[in-house]
Design a protein around this motif. Structure first.
Motif, PDB file in Angstrom:
ATOM      1  N   LEU A  66       2.869   5.995  14.103  1.00 50.07           N
ATOM      2  CA  LEU A  66       3.080   6.681  12.839  1.00 50.07           C
ATOM      3  C   LEU A  66       4.202   6.066  12.007  1.00 50.07           C
ATOM      4  N   VAL A  67       4.084   6.282  10.696  1.00 48.21           N
ATOM      5  CA  VAL A  67       5.184   6.002   9.762  1.00 48.21           C
ATOM      6  C   VAL A  67       5.643   7.336   9.197  1.00 48.21           C
ATOM      7  N   HIS A  68       6.930   7.605   9.316  1.00 47.30           N
ATOM      8  CA  HIS A  68       7.550   8.884   8.945  1.00 47.30           C
ATOM      9  C   HIS A  68       8.132   8.774   7.538  1.00 47.30           C
ATOM     10  N   LEU A  69       7.802   9.722   6.661  1.00 51.81           N
ATOM     11  CA  LEU A  69       8.265   9.674   5.273  1.00 51.81           C
ATOM     12  C   LEU A  69       9.504  10.524   5.017  1.00 51.81           C
ATOM     13  N   GLY A  70       9.935  11.315   6.010  1.00 56.20           N
ATOM     14  CA  GLY A  70      11.099  12.159   5.797  1.00 56.20           C
ATOM     15  C   GLY A  70      10.785  13.365   4.936  1.00 56.20           C
ATOM     16  N   SER A  71      11.824  14.029   4.484  1.00 56.30           N
ATOM     17  CA  SER A  71      11.695  15.272   3.732  1.00 56.30           C
ATOM     18  C   SER A  71      11.150  15.020   2.331  1.00 56.30           C
ATOM     19  N   PHE A  72      11.259  16.036   1.453  1.00 60.82           N
ATOM     20  CA  PHE A  72      10.642  15.977   0.131  1.00 60.82           C
ATOM     21  C   PHE A  72      10.918  14.650  -0.569  1.00 60.82           C
ATOM     22  N   GLY A  73       9.855  14.073  -1.095  1.00 57.39           N
ATOM     23  CA  GLY A  73       9.963  12.907  -1.957  1.00 57.39           C
ATOM     24  C   GLY A  73       9.850  11.579  -1.257  1.00 57.39           C
ATOM     25  N   GLY A  74      10.164  11.502   0.044  1.00 57.16           N
ATOM     26  CA  GLY A  74      10.069  10.229   0.746  1.00 57.16           C
ATOM     27  C   GLY A  74       8.670   9.654   0.622  1.00 57.16           C
ATOM     28  N   TYR A  75       8.561   8.336   0.405  1.00 59.01           N
ATOM     29  CA  TYR A  75       7.246   7.786   0.108  1.00 59.01           C
ATOM     30  C   TYR A  75       7.046   6.380   0.669  1.00 59.01           C
ATOM     31  N   ILE A  76       5.772   5.999   0.700  1.00 59.76           N
ATOM     32  CA  ILE A  76       5.350   4.652   1.068  1.00 59.76           C
ATOM     33  C   ILE A  76       4.298   4.211   0.069  1.00 59.76           C
ATOM     34  N   THR A  77       4.315   2.929  -0.304  1.00 67.22           N
ATOM     35  CA  THR A  77       3.338   2.367  -1.227  1.00 67.22           C
ATOM     36  C   THR A  77       2.661   1.187  -0.558  1.00 67.22           C
ATOM     37  N   VAL A  78       1.322   1.187  -0.573  1.00 66.61           N
ATOM     38  CA  VAL A  78       0.573   0.115   0.084  1.00 66.61           C
ATOM     39  C   VAL A  78      -0.462  -0.464  -0.868  1.00 66.61           C
ATOM     40  N   LYS A  79      -0.944  -1.643  -0.469  1.00 67.95           N
ATOM     41  CA  LYS A  79      -1.996  -2.325  -1.231  1.00 67.95           C
ATOM     42  C   LYS A  79      -2.958  -2.946  -0.231  1.00 67.95           C
ATOM     43  N   PHE A  80      -4.257  -2.710  -0.435  1.00 70.19           N
ATOM     44  CA  PHE A  80      -5.259  -3.411   0.339  1.00 70.19           C
ATOM     45  C   PHE A  80      -5.350  -4.860  -0.159  1.00 70.19           C
ATOM     46  N   ASP A  81      -6.128  -5.669   0.548  1.00 74.93           N
ATOM     47  CA  ASP A  81      -6.297  -7.051   0.085  1.00 74.93           C
ATOM     48  C   ASP A  81      -7.389  -7.154  -0.975  1.00 74.93           C
ATOM     49  N   HIS A  82      -7.726  -6.014  -1.595  1.00 81.69           N
ATOM     50  CA  HIS A  82      -8.749  -5.966  -2.631  1.00 81.69           C
ATOM     51  C   HIS A  82      -8.565  -4.658  -3.393  1.00 81.69           C
ATOM     52  N   PRO A  83      -9.030  -4.578  -4.634  1.00 82.99           N
ATOM     53  CA  PRO A  83      -9.034  -3.288  -5.330  1.00 82.99           C
ATOM     54  C   PRO A  83      -9.994  -2.329  -4.633  1.00 82.99           C
ATOM     55  N   VAL A  84      -9.643  -1.058  -4.595  1.00 82.48           N
ATOM     56  CA  VAL A  84     -10.523  -0.042  -4.029  1.00 82.48           C
ATOM     57  C   VAL A  84     -11.379   0.503  -5.164  1.00 82.48           C
ATOM     58  N   GLU A  85     -12.674   0.374  -5.031  1.00 81.94           N
ATOM     59  CA  GLU A  85     -13.583   0.801  -6.090  1.00 81.94           C
ATOM     60  C   GLU A  85     -13.813   2.311  -6.046  1.00 81.94           C
ATOM     61  N   ASN A  86     -14.025   2.882  -7.210  1.00 81.22           N
ATOM     62  CA  ASN A  86     -14.366   4.295  -7.326  1.00 81.22           C
ATOM     63  C   ASN A  86     -15.876   4.422  -7.327  1.00 81.22           C
ATOM     64  N   LYS A  87     -16.402   4.904  -6.218  1.00 82.71           N
ATOM     65  CA  LYS A  87     -17.845   5.088  -6.098  1.00 82.71           C
ATOM     66  C   LYS A  87     -18.143   6.559  -5.845  1.00 82.71           C
ATOM     67  N   THR A  88     -19.365   6.867  -5.505  1.00 87.02           N
ATOM     68  CA  THR A  88     -19.761   8.249  -5.248  1.00 87.02           C
ATOM     69  C   THR A  88     -19.013   8.807  -4.046  1.00 87.02           C
ATOM     70  N   GLY A  89     -18.449  10.006  -4.198  1.00 82.82           N
ATOM     71  CA  GLY A  89     -17.746  10.661  -3.103  1.00 82.82           C
ATOM     72  C   GLY A  89     -16.347  10.133  -2.910  1.00 82.82           C
ATOM     73  N   SER A  90     -15.770  10.458  -1.769  1.00 82.00           N
ATOM     74  CA  SER A  90     -14.406  10.029  -1.472  1.00 82.00           C
ATOM     75  C   SER A  90     -14.363   8.514  -1.303  1.00 82.00           C
ATOM     76  N   ASP A  91     -13.205   7.954  -1.633  1.00 82.98           N
ATOM     77  CA  ASP A  91     -13.034   6.505  -1.599  1.00 82.98           C
ATOM     78  C   ASP A  91     -12.033   6.051  -0.533  1.00 82.98           C
ATOM     79  N   LEU A  92     -11.098   6.925  -0.178  1.00 86.85           N
ATOM     80  CA  LEU A  92     -10.034   6.583   0.757  1.00 86.85           C
ATOM     81  C   LEU A  92     -10.022   7.559   1.920  1.00 86.85           C
ATOM     82  N   LEU A  93      -9.577   7.070   3.065  1.00 85.29           N
ATOM     83  CA  LEU A  93      -9.280   7.922   4.212  1.00 85.29           C
ATOM     84  C   LEU A  93      -7.834   7.644   4.598  1.00 85.29           C
ATOM     85  N   ILE A  94      -7.020   8.699   4.658  1.00 79.10           N
ATOM     86  CA  ILE A  94      -5.619   8.551   5.060  1.00 79.10           C
ATOM     87  C   ILE A  94      -5.338   9.638   6.089  1.00 79.10           C
ATOM     88  N   THR A  95      -5.009   9.247   7.292  1.00 76.88           N
ATOM     89  CA  THR A  95      -4.785  10.212   8.358  1.00 76.88           C
ATOM     90  C   THR A  95      -3.316  10.290   8.729  1.00 76.88           C
TER      91      THR A  95
END
Length: 375
Positions: A66-95
């Motif tokens: 796991l990566v821990h973000l801490g209390s309110f506001g803590g964040y992480i920013t990531v980028k895939f090796d390609h743009p994520v396209e907006n298609k039918t239904g959900s586009d991302l899975l984040i667990t």
């Protein structure tokens, strides 16, 4: 010559298809203070920010780390090796590592509470993080009266033990926070908050690579998910999911429920809550969305296990996750006005020689997402 050209084109198609993976680059990791800061991922004295970003990437590349973000506001920013396209239904899975309790003082085994630590998802469109346009994915609580905006500043503690102990408590340290909350009715209120340190976690909660003495975060604030009960004379905290069908937040439902761990780019809204239409995104940011401390459980902090582009999962687009969002009161009557962010042909279209093309010609054959297509 034709056979050679065909063979080269097939090689180019394979190379293009192989370029799109589930690997993410971590561009920013800015946790707020929390009990697993400097632990998830493990950080040693003297590590640079770049080394910490690398450590986050290594965590995310391994299932269950796991990566821990801490209390309110803590964040992480990531980028895939390609743009994520907006298609039918959900586009991302984040667990994350959310789970339901084995038992509940009120609801027993029917509970939808346990360890629920919701994080808000923001998506960015642009060439780099600094100049990208950012939008929040409006989850199930976004249009409720309990949702607000908050700016919070954490102050570095001057000591970790002893003289900063809270009187009569089991804690060794606290750090001071001051914040400003803006409600939906535009009323504002400020506050001072003291963040205690658990006796079970002795390391500093301040990110070791941060040289600043103050850390300020600003963003959406969600309703606090936890309730406190008294069981056998002791406090018993349960962190509840907002509803059995709540959606749109990371670490807010068990990871074995992939539908509600998924995110639809169609939920994007601008800073005023107005819907926007995006055909792709370039960046994903997750930030802890609550400010709550739950006794011996500690602060409520979002943790992340994996990021996935669902459209790269074999067979997904044949049966995508469809989540009907809550009504948006800001939905324009005459439809959505889309921003001028279109998939850049130079990023995703190739000719049969495997060369990127900037201009598409009607009737020509191109390679797009690893497949041949006629424009």
């Amino acid at each position: 010559m034709n056979k050679l050209l065909l063979a080269f084109a097939l090689c180019a198609m394979t190379a293009v298809a192989g370029a799109q993976t589930q690997k993410v680059s971590v561009l920013e990791y800015c946790p707020a203070p929390g009990q697993f800061v400097n632990v998830l991922p493990e950080v040693e004295e003297g590590m640079t920010r770049e080394q910490v970003l690398k450590a986050c990437e290594e965590q995310l590349a391994k299932k269950g780390y796991l990566v821990h973000l801490g209390s309110f506001g803590g964040y992480i920013t990531v980028k895939f090796d390609h743009p994520v396209e907006n298609k039918t239904g959900s586009d991302l899975l984040i667990t994350g590592n959310a789970m339901y309790a084995a038992d509940d003082p009120v609801y027993g085994k029917e509970t939808i509470g346990g360890s629920i630590e919701p994080g808000i998802v923001y998506v960015g469109v642009g060439d780099n993080v600094e100049t990208a346009e950012w939008y929040e994915l409006a989850g199930s609580e976004y249009f409720t009266d309990e949702y607000s905006r908050m700016r919070l500043t954490y102050y570095r503690p001057t000591a970790e033990e002893g003289d900063h102990a809270l009187p009569g408590s089991m804690y060794d340290m606290y750090l001071k926070c001051s914040g400003l909350v803006t409600e939906k009715n535009n009323s504002c209120w400020d506050f001072t908050y003291y963040f205690p340190k658990l006796a079970a976690h002795k390391q500093t909660y301040w990110p070791m690579w941060e040289t600043a003495d103050e850390l300020t975060f600003e963003g959406g604030r969600l309703p606090n998910p936890a309730k406190k009960y008294e069981v056998d004379g002791r406090d018993y905290w349960v962190q509840y999911r907002y509803a059995a069908d709540s959606y749109g937040y990371v670490d807010a439902c068990p990871a074995n429920d992939p539908k509600y761990c998924s995110f639809d780019i169609d939920w994007a809204v601008d800073k005023d809550g107005r819907p926007v239409a995006l055909d792709h995104i370039d960046f994903v940011r997750v930030a802890t969305g609550v400010l709550q401390f739950c006794g011996l459980i500690g602060e409520t902090s979002t943790e992340i296990d994996t990021f996935q582009d669902l459209h790269l999962v074999p067979g997904y687009d044949d049966a995508p996750y469809i989540i009907t969002p809550r009504p948006n009161p800001n939905q324009p009557v005459d439809g959505i006005t889309a921003p001028t962010y279109k998939t850049r042909p130079s990023d995703t279209y190739y000719n049969l020689m495997g060369q990127k093309v900037d201009r598409l010609v009607r009737g020509q054959i191109y390679i797009h997402n690893g497949k041949k297509m006629v424009f």
